[in-house]
Design a protein around this motif. Structure first.
Motif, PDB file in Angstrom:
ATOM      1  N   UNK A 314       0.851  -1.194   0.000  1.00 17.34           N
ATOM      2  CA  UNK A 314       0.000   0.000   0.000  1.00 17.34           C
ATOM      3  C   UNK A 314       0.877   1.230   0.000  1.00 17.34           C
ATOM      4  N   UNK A 315       0.365   2.293  -0.605  1.00 16.27           N
ATOM      5  CA  UNK A 315       1.158   3.518  -0.705  1.00 16.27           C
ATOM      6  C   UNK A 315       0.870   4.445   0.473  1.00 16.27           C
ATOM      7  N   UNK A 316      -0.181   4.132   1.211  1.00 14.94           N
ATOM      8  CA  UNK A 316      -0.508   4.947   2.383  1.00 14.94           C
ATOM      9  C   UNK A 316       0.391   4.548   3.548  1.00 14.94           C
ATOM     10  N   UNK A 340      -0.558   8.352  -5.313  1.00 18.27           N
ATOM     11  CA  UNK A 340       0.669   9.109  -5.051  1.00 18.27           C
ATOM     12  C   UNK A 340       0.726   9.370  -3.552  1.00 18.27           C
ATOM     13  N   UNK A 341       1.929   9.524  -3.053  1.00 12.42           N
ATOM     14  CA  UNK A 341       2.069   9.884  -1.643  1.00 12.42           C
ATOM     15  C   UNK A 341       3.350  10.672  -1.459  1.00 12.42           C
ATOM     16  N   UNK A 366       1.067  12.666   3.220  1.00 14.20           N
ATOM     17  CA  UNK A 366      -0.141  12.803   2.401  1.00 14.20           C
ATOM     18  C   UNK A 366      -0.186  11.655   1.397  1.00 14.20           C
ATOM     19  N   UNK A 367      -1.350  11.046   1.235  1.00 15.82           N
ATOM     20  CA  UNK A 367      -1.504   9.990   0.229  1.00 15.82           C
ATOM     21  C   UNK A 367      -2.875  10.109  -0.418  1.00 15.82           C
ATOM     22  N   UNK A 368      -2.918   9.857  -1.709  1.00 20.10           N
ATOM     23  CA  UNK A 368      -4.190   9.877  -2.445  1.00 20.10           C
ATOM     24  C   UNK A 368      -4.198   8.718  -3.427  1.00 20.10           C
TER      25      UNK A 368
END
Lengths: 559, 289
Positions: A314-316, A340-341, A366-368
């Motif tokens: 996971x990118x978060x 993106x993060x 920050x992650x989206x």
């Protein structure tokens, strides 16, 4: 239950004694190492929290790893026992027996393992096997692995075998056969003149294939031919230049109709990019991830946690505080996502106005993540491939937004604090962590963690957590107090209160307390209380755990 | 030398995997039952019936070691005698009583589709049992004594679709062609599937028959035996949300099995609601030479 507790204590005493015997033996030829964990839970009925009570009213998971090393040889075995499996683990795990066994030879740049082993190529996008006992996940390979380093700067790996699928008093492997090769080159080690250059470059490549027999299947009244051999090919690059670091990996997978993707034939693709800059007291990282149809399992009909060949992190940020970690944890959507993060951290210098005597650590993360940008073209093409990708950018559906700010400060020798604020927008349709609400949950979470060391060996830690949301189960509050008397004792009590639930009957206090005792490398923890249903995650892999009410005993020991 | 050998092994191993371990399926769809107009020309034309015509499918679950099953066969024959073209019977040999049991019952008359139907339509390994148009509701699996009453009820219903079928056997290419004409009389929602079955009569083989003298009949004449489905057990979706007045001809070419006798075969076409749901209507025909 009393009898089981006595057994647990007996095991604890025995393993502690064993540990001491090993230390005093002084045997230099062969060495035995290992660790044991036993987790016992009993289950009481509790309608208010929807607690599940299995027929046996109790469950116990046990495992023991034993590794014997003699010269260039290593042999290992793991004993496992599920009597029955703790709720939340795969309930098909049952019985007692050998859950892992291997022999390894490692000498002269050659490393050969036969039996069970764990391995990873690159970031794991094409191949990763791992064991996570706290989640009940074990996709160990059962076969052979060869690692060979013919000269400095080059490492070659080859694996061939089957993935572990189940445990029923013995290992049960999945139907498919997995084989793979991987190579990694460190240019700075390979090319002598580059050895001392500030630019460090590594290149890698891998190919992984699975075989599963099959002929045809029917979907939407159409008969399809199954590919028996499915391959994934990947390449990766790592660059370090002074304070900068970059890693990138790309993996593509050929047609792989499977239960995850609805048996479509579209090729899979994943891209993982990470950049970082750091210097003393300051760092910034940025990541981007693209995943399209990359569920890759050794059994095309498997789902959830069963027999994954690859791993898509996971990118978060992986949260640790209870409310943020277990109510809305994000895990990669294997069928497709774009994310993106970024993270920025800074340590305010010591002896400055804001830094104080010990400095102050602050970070912003920050992650989206959104859906893929796809469209449906209909007709025969859609029947085969499902959809087409219009771009590698964000699609229309929001999966998650995770913004968190952390401030960590040691005030003086006795006091330290940690404050974190989280803001989540979490799509529970995509990541079904709750049955109570389907849509976007907007949540603000605040955590204050205070530690007070009031005299040597004695400390108290308190956590106050608040989650505010108008969706799902509404607001939550958590309070935890933990007293540690080093090096042996710890006491903790925690209350979670769902005070904002729209159903007054569900505004329940989840009160839980535990006592821990540590001696050497062994620890026993006894807890009692209510545990709410939630999502338990480790390293971005999450499993749903049902609500329970009862005693929990956890014993760990290593030697 | 040793290093070279290991390197060589890994290189050969790696290349072997690279070359053999990928099945890139360029045309994944199996063109199953596609009508061969290149061989047989345009599909035939149909004239709408003009009046609603409800027909009935009787699925007779049976087996050669089932001593009570011939009573079911007799009830089925009586229904065909009574209703003629309006009742289609398919004898489905499935379950433990249909399993080969040499030396008395050496033949295997089971089919994968029949086994699937026993599982999904009856749900138990018991016989003789019958389903009539797979009508929904509780207790819709009937013993032979109830079949006549149930068929009478079903045939009196108002159909939502009329069906006709034409079929022929093509010895030259070992094919059988099927053309099904559907004419919707009412609006309907959902998916509707067409199943094409092939049933063969006049098969002489052993059968147990309780009450008969002798009970073991070595040369029993098996009628309407399910031999295959052209479209798979669950059929192919041919209509989605059809409206009244919709007509369509669905044509197929299937491969022939040399064990079947063309003159003894009939084709039964049924339209069902979704997978194995209620049978909306039925059409049957002998194979034309």
């Amino acid at each position: 239950m009393k009898r089981i507790s006595i057994v647990v204590l007996a095991v604890f005493i025995v393993t502690s004694g064993w540990s001491q015997e090993q230390q005093s033996s002084g045997d230099t030829k062969g060495q035995l190492h290992g660790n044991v964990q036993a987790l016992f839970q009993n289950y009481n009925p509790d309608e208010a929290i929807g607690a599940q009570v299995p027929d046996a009213k109790a469950a116990m998971n046990t495992f023991g790893n034993f590794t014997y090393t003699y010269g260039q040889f290593t042999a290992g075995v793991r004993f496992e026992s599920y009597q029955n499996a703790i709720l939340g683990f795969p309930n098909r795990f049952k019985g007692s027996g050998i859950g892992s066994r291997y022999v390894r030879y490692n000498a002269d740049n050659l490393d050969i393992t036969v039996g069970n082993f764990y391995e990873q190529f690159g970031n794991g996008l094409s191949f990763r096997t791992y064991w996570e006992p706290n989640l009940g996940i074990d996709n160990a390979m059962d076969g052979i692995r060869v690692i060979y380093k013919p000269f400095k700067g080059l490492a070659l790996k080859a694996v061939y075998g089957q993935l572990r699928y189940d445990f029923d008093s013995r290992i049960i492997n999945s139907a498919g056969i997995v084989r793979g090769i991987d190579g990694e080159v460190s240019l700075n080690e390979l090319v002598k003149p580059w050895a001392d250059k500030p630019l460090k470059v590594t290149l890698g490549g891998s190919f992984v294939s699975k075989y599963q027999s099959g002929e045809t299947f029917e979907r939407d009244s159409t008969v399809f031919t199954l590919p028996n051999n499915v391959g994934a090919t990947g390449g990766r690059l790592g660059v370090v230049y002074k304070n900068f670091q970059f890693t990138g990996e790309y993996v593509t997978k050929i047609n792989d109709p499977n239960a995850d993707n609805g048996y479509i034939y579209k090729k899979g693709e994943s891209i993982f990019l990470n950049g970082a800059f750091s210097k003393k007291g300051f760092g910034v990282t940025a990541s981007a991830k693209y995943v399209d149809n990359m569920a890759f399992r050794s059994d095309r009909d498997a789902l959830l946690f069963d027999v994954p060949i690859n791993f898509l992190p996971a990118i978060t940020r992986q949260h640790t505080y209870n409310l943020a970690a277990t109510l809305y944890p994000y895990a990669t959507v294997l069928n497709g996502e774009v994310g993106v993060s970024g993270e920025l951290f800074y340590t305010i210098k010591k002896e400055s106005k804001l830094g104080g005597k010990y400095g102050t650590y602050i970070s912003l993360n920050v992650a989206a993540v959104n859906s893929l940008d796809t469209s449906h073209v209909g007709g025969r093409s859609e029947l085969i491939d499902g959809y087409v990708v219009d771009s590698h950018g964000f699609g229309d559906t929001k999966f998650v937004r995770d913004v968190n700010f952390e401030l960590r400060k040691k005030i003086n020798k006795a006091w330290s604090i940690n404050f974190i604020h989280y803001y989540f927008e979490f799509n529970t349709k995509v990541t079904p962590v709750t049955q109570d609400f389907k849509g976007i949950v907007y949540a603000n979470i605040d955590v204050l963690d205070i530690q007070y060391k009031f005299k040597p060996k004695h400390s108290i830690r308190a956590e106050l957590q608040s989650l505010i949301t108008e969706q799902d189960k509404g607001n939550w509050a958590t309070a935890l107090v933990e007293y540690t008397f080093s090096p042996h004792w710890s006491f903790a009590i925690m209350d979670q209160y769902n005070y904002g639930n729209s159903d007054p009957e569900k505004r329940v206090h989840y009160l839980y307390g535990n006592i821990g005792y540590t001696k050497g490398a062994s620890r026993i923890m006894v807890g009692y209380g209510k545990r709410r249903a939630g999502i338990f995650c480790i390293g971005g892999v999450c499993r749903a755990v049902p609500a329970s009410n009862g005693i929990e005993i956890n014993l760990t020991s290593s030697f | 030398m040793k290093s070279n050998r290991i390197l060589l092994f890994l290189a050969v191993f790696g290349l072997s995997i690279l070359f053999v371990a990928c099945d890139d399926v360029e045309q994944p769809i199996v063109e199953y039952g596609v009508y061969r107009s290149d061989l047989y020309g345009s599909p035939p034309t149909f004239e709408p019936l003009g009046v609603p015509k409800q027909r009935v499918l009787l699925e007779d679950f049976t087996g050669h070691d089932c001593g009570n099953c011939p009573n079911g066969h007799l009830r089925a024959a009586e229904l065909i005698e009574t209703y003629g073209e309006d009742v289609a019977v398919v004898s489905i040999h499935a379950g433990s009583l249909a399993a080969p049991l040499p030396p008395d019952y050496p033949d295997d008359w089971t089919t994968p589709e029949g086994t699937y139907y026993l599982l999904t339509q009856v749900g138990q390994d018991i016989m003789p049992k019958g389903r009539i148009n797979r009508r929904p509701g509780a207790s819709t699996i009937f013993s032979p004594s109830a079949w006549a009453g149930q068929v009478a009820e079903a045939i009196a219903e108002q159909p939502s679709v009329n069906m006709q079928v034409k079929a022929d056997y093509q010895a030259t290419n070992n094919h059988w062609n099927v053309h099904v004409f559907s004419e919707w009389l009412q609006n309907a929602s959902g998916n509707y599937k067409l199943v094409v079955m092939l049933a063969e009569s006049g098969i002489v083989a052993p059968q147990l028959f309780y009450g008969n003298d002798p009970e073991y009949i070595a040369e029993y004449h098996h009628e309407h035996m399910l031999r295959a489905t052209g479209t798979g057990a669950t059929g192919l979706t041919v209509f989605t949300n059809p409206s009244a007045g919709t007509t369509d001809v669905d044509s197929y070419t299937f491969d022939w099995n040399g064990e079947w006798v063309p003159d003894s075969c009939e084709v039964i076409a049924i339209l069902t609601e979704g997978d194995n749901g209620r049978v909306l209507n039925v059409a049957k025909t002998k194979l034309a030479p």
